[in-house]
Motif scaffolding. Structure first.
Motif, PDB file in Angstrom:
ATOM      1  N   VAL A   1      82.251  -9.121  14.377  1.00  0.00           N
ATOM      2  CA  VAL A   1      83.621  -8.616  14.410  1.00  0.00           C
ATOM      3  C   VAL A   1      83.634  -7.140  14.038  1.00  0.00           C
ATOM      4  O   VAL A   1      82.983  -6.733  13.068  1.00  0.00           O
ATOM      5  CB  VAL A   1      84.537  -9.403  13.439  1.00  0.00           C
ATOM      6  CG1 VAL A   1      85.973  -8.920  13.544  1.00  0.00           C
ATOM      7  CG2 VAL A   1      84.452 -10.896  13.716  1.00  0.00           C
ATOM      8  N   TYR A   2      84.396  -6.356  14.796  1.00  0.00           N
ATOM      9  CA  TYR A   2      84.625  -4.953  14.485  1.00  0.00           C
ATOM     10  C   TYR A   2      86.123  -4.751  14.277  1.00  0.00           C
ATOM     11  O   TYR A   2      86.926  -5.144  15.135  1.00  0.00           O
ATOM     12  CB  TYR A   2      84.133  -4.044  15.615  1.00  0.00           C
ATOM     13  CG  TYR A   2      82.645  -4.109  15.848  1.00  0.00           C
ATOM     14  CD1 TYR A   2      81.788  -3.263  15.162  1.00  0.00           C
ATOM     15  CD2 TYR A   2      82.105  -5.024  16.744  1.00  0.00           C
ATOM     16  CE1 TYR A   2      80.410  -3.313  15.362  1.00  0.00           C
ATOM     17  CE2 TYR A   2      80.737  -5.094  16.958  1.00  0.00           C
ATOM     18  CZ  TYR A   2      79.896  -4.244  16.267  1.00  0.00           C
ATOM     19  OH  TYR A   2      78.544  -4.301  16.472  1.00  0.00           O
ATOM     20  N   ILE A   3      86.490  -4.163  13.141  1.00  0.00           N
ATOM     21  CA  ILE A   3      87.894  -3.909  12.826  1.00  0.00           C
ATOM     22  C   ILE A   3      88.154  -2.414  12.945  1.00  0.00           C
ATOM     23  O   ILE A   3      87.514  -1.603  12.273  1.00  0.00           O
ATOM     24  CB  ILE A   3      88.244  -4.414  11.414  1.00  0.00           C
ATOM     25  CG1 ILE A   3      87.978  -5.920  11.315  1.00  0.00           C
ATOM     26  CG2 ILE A   3      89.710  -4.109  11.084  1.00  0.00           C
ATOM     27  CD1 ILE A   3      88.250  -6.505   9.955  1.00  0.00           C
ATOM     28  N   TYR A   4      89.076  -2.062  13.813  1.00  0.00           N
ATOM     29  CA  TYR A   4      89.384  -0.653  14.055  1.00  0.00           C
ATOM     30  C   TYR A   4      90.054  -0.064  12.812  1.00  0.00           C
ATOM     31  O   TYR A   4      90.954  -0.672  12.238  1.00  0.00           O
ATOM     32  CB  TYR A   4      90.298  -0.544  15.268  1.00  0.00           C
ATOM     33  CG  TYR A   4      90.524   0.862  15.776  1.00  0.00           C
ATOM     34  CD1 TYR A   4      89.478   1.772  15.876  1.00  0.00           C
ATOM     35  CD2 TYR A   4      91.788   1.279  16.179  1.00  0.00           C
ATOM     36  CE1 TYR A   4      89.678   3.058  16.349  1.00  0.00           C
ATOM     37  CE2 TYR A   4      92.006   2.564  16.656  1.00  0.00           C
ATOM     38  CZ  TYR A   4      90.941   3.446  16.743  1.00  0.00           C
ATOM     39  OH  TYR A   4      91.149   4.717  17.209  1.00  0.00           O
ATOM     40  N   GLN A   5      89.606   1.109  12.407  1.00  0.00           N
ATOM     41  CA  GLN A   5      90.094   1.710  11.168  1.00  0.00           C
ATOM     42  C   GLN A   5      91.487   2.313  11.302  1.00  0.00           C
ATOM     43  O   GLN A   5      92.150   2.567  10.306  1.00  0.00           O
ATOM     44  CB  GLN A   5      89.111   2.788  10.691  1.00  0.00           C
ATOM     45  CG  GLN A   5      87.771   2.225  10.267  1.00  0.00           C
ATOM     46  CD  GLN A   5      87.892   1.236   9.122  1.00  0.00           C
ATOM     47  OE1 GLN A   5      88.424   1.546   8.068  1.00  0.00           O
ATOM     48  NE2 GLN A   5      87.427   0.016   9.347  1.00  0.00           N
ATOM     49  N   GLU A   6      91.928   2.557  12.512  1.00  0.00           N
ATOM     50  CA  GLU A   6      93.280   3.065  12.721  1.00  0.00           C
ATOM     51  C   GLU A   6      94.136   1.963  13.325  1.00  0.00           C
ATOM     52  O   GLU A   6      93.618   0.987  13.876  1.00  0.00           O
ATOM     53  CB  GLU A   6      93.259   4.304  13.631  1.00  0.00           C
ATOM     54  CG  GLU A   6      94.545   5.112  13.646  1.00  0.00           C
ATOM     55  CD  GLU A   6      95.086   5.448  12.262  1.00  0.00           C
ATOM     56  OE1 GLU A   6      95.819   4.591  11.713  1.00  0.00           O
ATOM     57  OE2 GLU A   6      94.755   6.504  11.728  1.00  0.00           O
ATOM     58  N   GLY A   7      95.441   2.090  13.203  1.00  0.00           N
ATOM     59  CA  GLY A   7      96.357   1.074  13.715  1.00  0.00           C
ATOM     60  C   GLY A   7      97.787   1.520  13.488  1.00  0.00           C
ATOM     61  O   GLY A   7      98.060   2.724  13.380  1.00  0.00           O
ATOM     62  N   LEU A   8      98.700   0.546  13.389  1.00  0.00           N
ATOM     63  CA  LEU A   8     100.111   0.867  13.284  1.00  0.00           C
ATOM     64  C   LEU A   8     100.742   0.202  12.070  1.00  0.00           C
ATOM     65  O   LEU A   8     100.357  -0.902  11.675  1.00  0.00           O
ATOM     66  CB  LEU A   8     100.864   0.411  14.539  1.00  0.00           C
ATOM     67  CG  LEU A   8     100.466   1.061  15.865  1.00  0.00           C
ATOM     68  CD1 LEU A   8     101.207   0.386  17.008  1.00  0.00           C
ATOM     69  CD2 LEU A   8     100.754   2.548  15.838  1.00  0.00           C
ATOM     70  N   VAL A   9     101.713   0.889  11.491  1.00  0.00           N
ATOM     71  CA  VAL A   9     102.625   0.313  10.507  1.00  0.00           C
ATOM     72  C   VAL A   9     104.002   0.335  11.153  1.00  0.00           C
ATOM     73  O   VAL A   9     104.518   1.395  11.488  1.00  0.00           O
ATOM     74  CB  VAL A   9     102.626   1.113   9.192  1.00  0.00           C
ATOM     75  CG1 VAL A   9     103.542   0.450   8.163  1.00  0.00           C
ATOM     76  CG2 VAL A   9     101.218   1.254   8.653  1.00  0.00           C
TER      77      VAL A   9
ATOM     78  N   VAL B   1      91.311  -5.628  16.446  1.00  0.00           N
ATOM     79  CA  VAL B   1      90.022  -6.251  16.179  1.00  0.00           C
ATOM     80  C   VAL B   1      89.288  -6.483  17.496  1.00  0.00           C
ATOM     81  O   VAL B   1      89.886  -6.921  18.480  1.00  0.00           O
ATOM     82  CB  VAL B   1      90.212  -7.600  15.438  1.00  0.00           C
ATOM     83  CG1 VAL B   1      88.884  -8.320  15.266  1.00  0.00           C
ATOM     84  CG2 VAL B   1      90.882  -7.373  14.091  1.00  0.00           C
ATOM     85  N   CYS B   2      88.001  -6.193  17.497  1.00  0.00           N
ATOM     86  CA  CYS B   2      87.136  -6.501  18.636  1.00  0.00           C
ATOM     87  C   CYS B   2      86.112  -7.548  18.196  1.00  0.00           C
ATOM     88  O   CYS B   2      85.372  -7.331  17.240  1.00  0.00           O
ATOM     89  CB  CYS B   2      86.425  -5.246  19.146  1.00  0.00           C
ATOM     90  SG  CYS B   2      85.222  -5.558  20.457  1.00  0.00           S
ATOM     91  N   VAL B   3      86.101  -8.698  18.884  1.00  0.00           N
ATOM     92  CA  VAL B   3      85.109  -9.737  18.621  1.00  0.00           C
ATOM     93  C   VAL B   3      84.046  -9.632  19.708  1.00  0.00           C
ATOM     94  O   VAL B   3      84.293  -9.958  20.863  1.00  0.00           O
ATOM     95  CB  VAL B   3      85.743 -11.142  18.614  1.00  0.00           C
ATOM     96  CG1 VAL B   3      84.683 -12.192  18.255  1.00  0.00           C
ATOM     97  CG2 VAL B   3      86.903 -11.208  17.631  1.00  0.00           C
ATOM     98  N   LYS B   4      82.889  -9.148  19.326  1.00  0.00           N
ATOM     99  CA  LYS B   4      81.806  -8.954  20.303  1.00  0.00           C
ATOM    100  C   LYS B   4      81.099 -10.250  20.614  1.00  0.00           C
ATOM    101  O   LYS B   4      80.579 -10.447  21.716  1.00  0.00           O
ATOM    102  CB  LYS B   4      80.807  -7.932  19.759  1.00  0.00           C
ATOM    103  CG  LYS B   4      79.788  -7.469  20.778  1.00  0.00           C
ATOM    104  CD  LYS B   4      80.466  -6.710  21.904  1.00  0.00           C
ATOM    105  CE  LYS B   4      79.425  -6.169  22.896  1.00  0.00           C
ATOM    106  NZ  LYS B   4      78.730  -7.255  23.598  1.00  0.00           N
ATOM    107  N   SER B   5      81.065 -11.167  19.631  1.00  0.00           N
ATOM    108  CA  SER B   5      80.372 -12.433  19.832  1.00  0.00           C
ATOM    109  C   SER B   5      80.913 -13.460  18.842  1.00  0.00           C
ATOM    110  O   SER B   5      81.278 -13.113  17.719  1.00  0.00           O
ATOM    111  CB  SER B   5      78.862 -12.251  19.630  1.00  0.00           C
ATOM    112  OG  SER B   5      78.201 -13.497  19.535  1.00  0.00           O
TER     113      SER B   5
END
Length: 266
Positions: free
Chosen positions: A147-155, A137-141
């Motif tokens: 808030v921007y939630i990255y669509q890729e990640g890990l399981v 997650v990126c919190v810009k402000s």
């Protein structure tokens, strides 16, 4: 570079930043916005402020020894009820070091500040293996909250099949790769669904959800709610700084009931 730790903060983090040449923020020396990194701890206020019906996704937790009440832990298990399990995590360690799971009070032994949480004893399993989701997650402000939630990640998977009869085996209960890569079954083919190693991408997980007829949209809506509600707890105490960007990792552990509620009706 200036760092600011809220409510003292973990000593390990302070030591690392000072060793790297950073300076610690002090309100008598620096202006309100003169910092590059800010660490805060606000999880304890979630239920008290907004109620347990809304913030029902965070397991009950105590910070020991400050909040240690032996009777509180003992009384959570009612006579005749199923066993209650707890997980103990050192505050200043990372990569799952020092974590252990216990049921009996006599097994709660620690020599540093720790967090004790009620253990989720019925996690969702894939082919018998416990897993969790790492969401970036990126919190810009924070003012306004953006808030921007990255669509890729890990399981991340444990590498031994889940059971409550082996509380002392970390490869059964912990999903961190730094732990499981040392396990005896890390390179084994496991079950066909999981495969070798202990990680999937979120893309592969989405494909698995489709094969299991799971309502993916509802699942991600609930994950988004968890992230948003968590960030809202620290928004009032976050200074309105234009130079602030937070990069965060959220660990989401689905349980059995969570899974049932997201299955598409037939």
């Amino acid at each position: 570079m200036v760092f600011r730790l809220h409510d003292a903060g973990p000593e390990l983090l302070r030591g690392v930043l000072l060793e790297w040449g950073w300076e610690e923020y002090h309100d008598r020396r620096w202006e309100q916005e003169d910092w590059n990194f800010h660490c805060m701890h606000n999880l304890k206020t979630m239920r008290a402020t907004f109620g347990s019906s809304l913030y029902d996704f965070n397991p009950k937790a105590l910070i020991l020894p400050d909040n240690f009440t032996r009777s509180w832990l003992s009384n959570t298990r009612v006579r005749g009820s199923p066993s209650c399990y707890w997980i103990c995590k050192p505050v200043d360690l990372s990569r799952s070091r020092g974590i252990f799971i216990f049921e009996k009070m006599r097994n709660l032994l620690y020599d540093c500040a720790v967090v004790v949480q009620k253990y989720i004893s019925e996690p969702l399993l894939i082919s018998g293996y416990k897993f969790d989701l790492r969401i970036y997650v990126c919190v810009k402000s924070f003012h306004p909250l953006t808030v921007y939630i990255y669509q890729e990640g890990l399981v991340r998977f444990a590498t031994e099949k889940y059971t409550l009869t082996s509380l002392s085996i970390p490869y059964v209960h912990l999903t961190k790769s730094s732990i499981n890569k040392l396990g005896p079954f890390y390179h084994a083919p496991n079950e066909r669904v999981v495969g070798r190693g202990c990680k999937w991408t979120l893309g592969k997980f989405r494909h698995f959800l489709h094969s299991q007829d799971v309502n993916e949209l509802l699942l991600w809506q609930r994950i988004n709610n968890i992230i948003t509600l968590t960030l809202l707890t620290i928004t009032p105490s976050s200074p309105a700084c234009h130079n602030r960007t937070e990069l965060l990792g959220f660990d989401i552990l689905p349980d059995v009931s969570f899974w049932r509620s997201t299955r598409n009706p037939h």
